[in-house]
Design an enzyme around this catalytic site. Structure first.
Site, PDB file in Angstrom:
ATOM      1  N   SER A 148       0.851  -1.183   0.000  1.00 33.25           N
ATOM      2  CA  SER A 148       0.000   0.000   0.000  1.00 33.25           C
ATOM      3  C   SER A 148       0.884   1.229   0.000  1.00 33.25           C
ATOM      4  O   SER A 148       1.983   1.210   0.573  1.00 33.25           O
ATOM      5  CB  SER A 148      -0.883   0.018   1.250  1.00 33.25           C
ATOM      6  OG  SER A 148      -1.536   1.265   1.405  1.00 33.25           O
ATOM      7  N   TYR A 162      -1.456  -0.430  10.332  1.00 37.96           N
ATOM      8  CA  TYR A 162      -1.607  -0.966   8.969  1.00 37.96           C
ATOM      9  C   TYR A 162      -0.423  -0.561   8.097  1.00 37.96           C
ATOM     10  O   TYR A 162       0.175  -1.390   7.400  1.00 37.96           O
ATOM     11  CB  TYR A 162      -2.913  -0.443   8.373  1.00 37.96           C
ATOM     12  CG  TYR A 162      -3.118  -0.758   6.911  1.00 37.96           C
ATOM     13  CD1 TYR A 162      -3.588  -1.999   6.501  1.00 37.96           C
ATOM     14  CD2 TYR A 162      -2.869   0.211   5.931  1.00 37.96           C
ATOM     15  CE1 TYR A 162      -3.789  -2.283   5.161  1.00 37.96           C
ATOM     16  CE2 TYR A 162      -3.067  -0.064   4.597  1.00 37.96           C
ATOM     17  CZ  TYR A 162      -3.530  -1.308   4.208  1.00 37.96           C
ATOM     18  OH  TYR A 162      -3.731  -1.579   2.880  1.00 37.96           O
TER      19      TYR A 162
END
Length: 253
Positions: A148, A162
Site C-alpha cells: 500500500s 496498517y
C-alpha cells in the site's frame, strides 16, 4: 514453464472482493486457472469462481485465514489436489481497522493486523516456494505482494499499524526476491494508492477516497482493475527480468 495445453495456475489470497476479485477475473480472461482464498464471504467467493468459469477457466475458492499455518497448509493441499501445479502467488489478503491515533490502538488489534498483513504472506510464500522453486524440482514462478502507499506515507492519525505492517511486507519482498532470484521465482510488490474498494468501510469511512482525491496528482481515485493489470504484468512472462521491484499504482501520490 507451463506444459503445453495446461493453463497456468494463479493463487490470489483475499480474492473474494476488491483488488483480489478484480485480479481473479482478469487473470481468467488472460488464460489462468484461478484459486482464491477468502475469510468470510462465501457467496462473494463463489461469484468470483463463477466468473472465472464463465471465462472458460477452472476456479477454486477455499476459506482460509492466512495467519493460521494449518489453514494455509490446507489451502495449498487443496490446490495440489485440484490443479497439481502452481505458477503464481498473489499475496493480496489484508485487513484494516478503524481509524485511530497510535496511543488508542489496542494490543490485540496490532497483533491481528501484523498476523494477517505481514506474517500471512510469509506463510503463503513458504508453501509456494516448496512447489515452485528449482531447489524443490519446481518449474519456477512468481510471487506478487500487495502492499500500500501507506507504507511510504505512514497513515498518521488513521492507521499507522496498517502502514507499518505493509512496510514489513515490503522489506520481506526485498529479502525474498534476493533469496529466490536463482531458483526461478521472481518476487515483486505492487503499492496501490487510494482505490475504490470496500476496504475503506473497514476503516470506518466508506467515502474516504472521494475525501482525499484532491491530494492525488491525477485528481481521482483508482479502480481495482487498474491495480489488477499491474499485478498480472508482474506475475507474467512480460516481466521476466523483473524482481525485487515496487510498482506504485497511486495516481502519482
Amino acid at each position: 514453464m507451463t506444459p503445453p495445453n495446461q493453463a497456468p495456475l494463479i493463487l490470489i489470497t483475499g480474492g473474494s472482493r476488491g483488488i483480489g476479485a478484480a485480479t481473479a477475473r482478469l487473470a481468467a480472461a488472460q488464460g489462468y486457472d484461478v484459486a482464491l482464498s477468502y475469510v468470510s464471504d462465501e457467496a462473494a467467493a463463489a461469484s468470483v469462481v463463477a466468473d472465472v468459469e464463465a471465462a472458460g477457466r477452472r476456479g477454486l475458492a477455499v476459506r482460509t485465514d492466512v495467519s493460521d499455518p494449518a489453514q494455509v497448509a490446507a489451502l495449498f493441499d487443496a490446490i495440489d489436489a485440484t490443479f497439481g501445479r502452481l505458477d503464481a502467488l498473489v499475496n493480496n489478503a489484508g485487513i484494516l481497522s478503524l481509524q485511530s491515533r497510535l496511543e488508542d490502538l489496542a494490543f490485540d488489534r496490532m497483533q491481528r493486523v501484523f498476523a494477517v498483513n505481514a506474517i500471512g504472506p510469509m506463510l503463503c510464500a513458504q508453501q509456494a516456494i516448496k512447489r515452485m522453486s528449482h531447489r524443490h524440482d519446481g518449474h519456477g514462478g512468481s510471487i506478487v505482494n500487495v502492499s500500500s502507499a501507506a507504507a511510504r506515507l505512514g497513515s498518521p492519525n488513521e492507521y499507522v499499524d496498517y502502514a507499518a505492517s505493509k512496510g514489513a511486507l515490503e522489506t520481506f519482498t526485498t529479502g525474498l526476491a534476493k533469496e529466490l532470484a536463482r531458483e526461478g521465482i521472481r518476487v515483486n510488490c505492487v503499492r496501490p494508492g487510494h482505490i475504490y474498494t470496500e476496504m475503506h468501510a473497514s476503516g470506518g469511512e466508506p467515502g474516504r477516497v472521494d475525501r482525499v482525491k484532491d491530494s492525488i496528482p491525477m485528481g481521482r481515485g483508482g479502480e481495482p482493475d487498474e491495480v489488477a493489470r499491474a499485478i498480472l504484468w508482474l506475475s507474467g512472462a512480460e516481466a521476466s527480468f523483473v524482481t525485487g521491484t515496487f510498482l506504485d499504482v497511486t495516481g502519482g501520490k
